[in-house]
Each structure stands twice: as structure tokens, then as C-alpha cells.
Scaffold this motif. Structure first.
Motif, PDB file in Angstrom:
ATOM      1  N   LYS A 295     -76.775  57.417 -44.056  1.00 39.65           N
ATOM      2  CA  LYS A 295     -77.814  57.195 -45.065  1.00 39.65           C
ATOM      3  C   LYS A 295     -77.566  55.900 -45.818  1.00 39.65           C
ATOM      4  CE  LYS A 295     -79.143  61.971 -46.003  1.00 39.65           C
ATOM      5  NZ  LYS A 295     -79.149  63.064 -46.990  1.00 39.65           N
TER       6      LYS A 295
ATOM      7  N   SER B  49     -78.458  53.008 -43.594  1.00 40.43           N
ATOM      8  CA  SER B  49     -79.918  52.923 -43.532  1.00 40.43           C
ATOM      9  C   SER B  49     -80.467  52.324 -44.820  1.00 40.43           C
ATOM     10  CB  SER B  49     -80.500  54.315 -43.297  1.00 40.43           C
ATOM     11  OG  SER B  49     -81.894  54.284 -43.349  1.00 40.43           O
ATOM     12  N   ASN B  50     -79.887  52.757 -45.940  1.00 35.99           N
ATOM     13  CA  ASN B  50     -80.308  52.241 -47.237  1.00 35.99           C
ATOM     14  C   ASN B  50     -80.031  50.748 -47.345  1.00 35.99           C
ATOM     15  OD1 ASN B  50     -79.710  51.665 -50.276  1.00 35.99           O
ATOM     16  ND2 ASN B  50     -80.994  53.501 -50.249  1.00 35.99           N
ATOM     17  N   LYS B  51     -78.849  50.317 -46.871  1.00 35.17           N
ATOM     18  CA  LYS B  51     -78.500  48.897 -46.912  1.00 35.17           C
ATOM     19  C   LYS B  51     -79.474  48.078 -46.075  1.00 35.17           C
ATOM     20  CE  LYS B  51     -73.523  49.302 -47.701  1.00 35.17           C
ATOM     21  NZ  LYS B  51     -72.187  49.134 -47.095  1.00 35.17           N
ATOM     22  N   GLU B  52     -79.832  48.611 -44.896  1.00 36.22           N
ATOM     23  CA  GLU B  52     -80.787  47.915 -44.041  1.00 36.22           C
ATOM     24  C   GLU B  52     -82.144  47.817 -44.723  1.00 36.22           C
ATOM     25  OE1 GLU B  52     -80.786  50.076 -40.363  1.00 36.22           O
ATOM     26  OE2 GLU B  52     -78.726  49.483 -39.888  1.00 36.22           O
ATOM     27  N   SER B  53     -82.542  48.896 -45.371  1.00 36.96           N
ATOM     28  CA  SER B  53     -83.814  48.909 -46.086  1.00 36.96           C
ATOM     29  C   SER B  53     -83.800  47.902 -47.234  1.00 36.96           C
ATOM     30  CB  SER B  53     -84.088  50.312 -46.620  1.00 36.96           C
ATOM     31  OG  SER B  53     -85.263  50.345 -47.367  1.00 36.96           O
ATOM     32  N   ILE B  54     -82.690  47.868 -47.971  1.00 39.22           N
ATOM     33  CA  ILE B  54     -82.558  46.924 -49.080  1.00 39.22           C
ATOM     34  C   ILE B  54     -82.590  45.493 -48.555  1.00 39.22           C
ATOM     35  CG2 ILE B  54     -80.938  46.028 -50.809  1.00 39.22           C
ATOM     36  CD1 ILE B  54     -80.078  48.941 -51.297  1.00 39.22           C
ATOM     37  N   SER B  55     -81.893  45.274 -47.448  1.00 35.81           N
ATOM     38  CA  SER B  55     -81.846  43.943 -46.849  1.00 35.81           C
ATOM     39  C   SER B  55     -83.241  43.508 -46.417  1.00 35.81           C
ATOM     40  CB  SER B  55     -80.892  43.947 -45.657  1.00 35.81           C
ATOM     41  OG  SER B  55     -80.915  42.711 -45.004  1.00 35.81           O
ATOM     42  N   GLU B  56     -83.965  44.419 -45.783  1.00 38.25           N
ATOM     43  CA  GLU B  56     -85.331  44.092 -45.348  1.00 38.25           C
ATOM     44  C   GLU B  56     -86.229  43.851 -46.553  1.00 38.25           C
ATOM     45  OE1 GLU B  56     -88.957  46.234 -42.997  1.00 38.25           O
ATOM     46  OE2 GLU B  56     -86.948  46.442 -42.137  1.00 38.25           O
ATOM     47  N   GLN B  57     -86.090  44.694 -47.580  1.00 36.61           N
ATOM     48  CA  GLN B  57     -86.926  44.522 -48.774  1.00 36.61           C
ATOM     49  C   GLN B  57     -86.602  43.205 -49.472  1.00 36.61           C
ATOM     50  OE1 GLN B  57     -89.517  46.607 -49.616  1.00 36.61           O
ATOM     51  NE2 GLN B  57     -89.998  44.860 -50.914  1.00 36.61           N
TER      52      GLN B  57
END
Length: 140
Positions: free
Chosen positions: A72, A75-83
Motif C-alpha cells: 500500500k 502504491s501510495n508513493k507511486e500515486s504521490i509521484s504521479e500526482q
């Protein structure tokens, strides 16, 4: 002599003969006490083994939970990176649009103006492919 506790026990019918003999000779209670005293090490070992098994089960559960949390988090880090990438791209595009707005007509048709327009269009396409609402570019 220490204080005695009273227990009710249930025994198999096939042991009845031996129980009767124990009661008549040394006494059932005394026999059970002696056997328990003789086997305290085994009883304690069983208890300790059970505790170890419980600890191993808890470790497995914690390991699964740790893996789940790590997944999780990743996944959160990837989401933050994309955002963050999206936000940076939006901000860059807004800045390029501000610069373009300040250019005179003559400058818009120059190589610099054309490069600016191409960069804005490229950023818009990138944002669109990322599923970004293009109205975000108009807000300020």
C-alpha cells in the motif's frame, strides 16, 4: 500439607477396573498427584511449545500485514509521484500560457513563439493522456 482443591473428572468406562484398584490401594487422588508431579516437565514443555506455535502464527500474520502495508505504501508513493508530476506539468503549462499571453503577435509567429505553442500543446496532450481535467489549466 497444602490445601486441596476438588476436581470432577470423567474417565472412560474401560478404565473403571483400574480406577477401582487405585481407589482401594494408594488412592486415585494420590496417584493423579504423583503422575502430574512426575510429568510437570512434559506439561510445561507442551505449554511452551503451544506458546511458540502461537508466536510463529503471530509472526506469520504480522509478516503478511507488513507486506500488505508495504504494498500500500509503495502504491501510495507511486500515486504521490504521479500526482506531483501532474501538478508540475499543470503549473508549467499555466506558466507557459502566461508567457504566451504576454507575447506580441509578431513574437507569436517567431521560432520562440512556435516552440512555446508546441510545448504547451505537448503538455496538454500529456495531461490529457493522464486523464487530467483540462479545465484545471484555466483556473487561477
Amino acid at each position: 500439607m497444602s490445601k486441596k482443591n476438588r476436581y470432577n473428572i470423567t474417565l472412560s468406562k474401560d478404565l473403571e477396573y483400574y480406577v477401582d484398584k487405585l481407589i482401594k490401594t494408594i488412592g486415585l487422588s494420590r496417584f493423579i498427584e504423583e503422575q502430574i508431579r512426575r510429568h510437570t516437565g512434559i506439561i510445561e514443555a507442551e505449554e511452551l511449545n503451544q506458546q511458540l506455535e502461537n508466536i510463529e502464527n503471530q509472526k506469520l500474520d504480522l509478516s503478511r500485514l507488513e507486506d500488505e502495508i508495504r504494498n500500500k505504501l509503495e502504491s501510495n508513493k507511486e500515486s504521490i509521484s504521479e500526482q506531483t508530476k501532474i501538478n508540475d506539468l499543470i503549473n508549467e503549462t499555466k506558466e507557459l500560457m502566461r508567457i504566451k499571453k504576454r507575447l506580441h503577435r509578431k513574437e507569436l509567429h517567431s521560432n520562440e513563439g512556435q516552440e512555446l505553442t508546441d510545448k504547451i500543446n505537448f503538455n496538454r496532450q500529456s495531461l490529457s493522456s493522464l486523464g487530467v481535467d483540462m479545465s484545471l489549466l484555466k483556473r487561477e
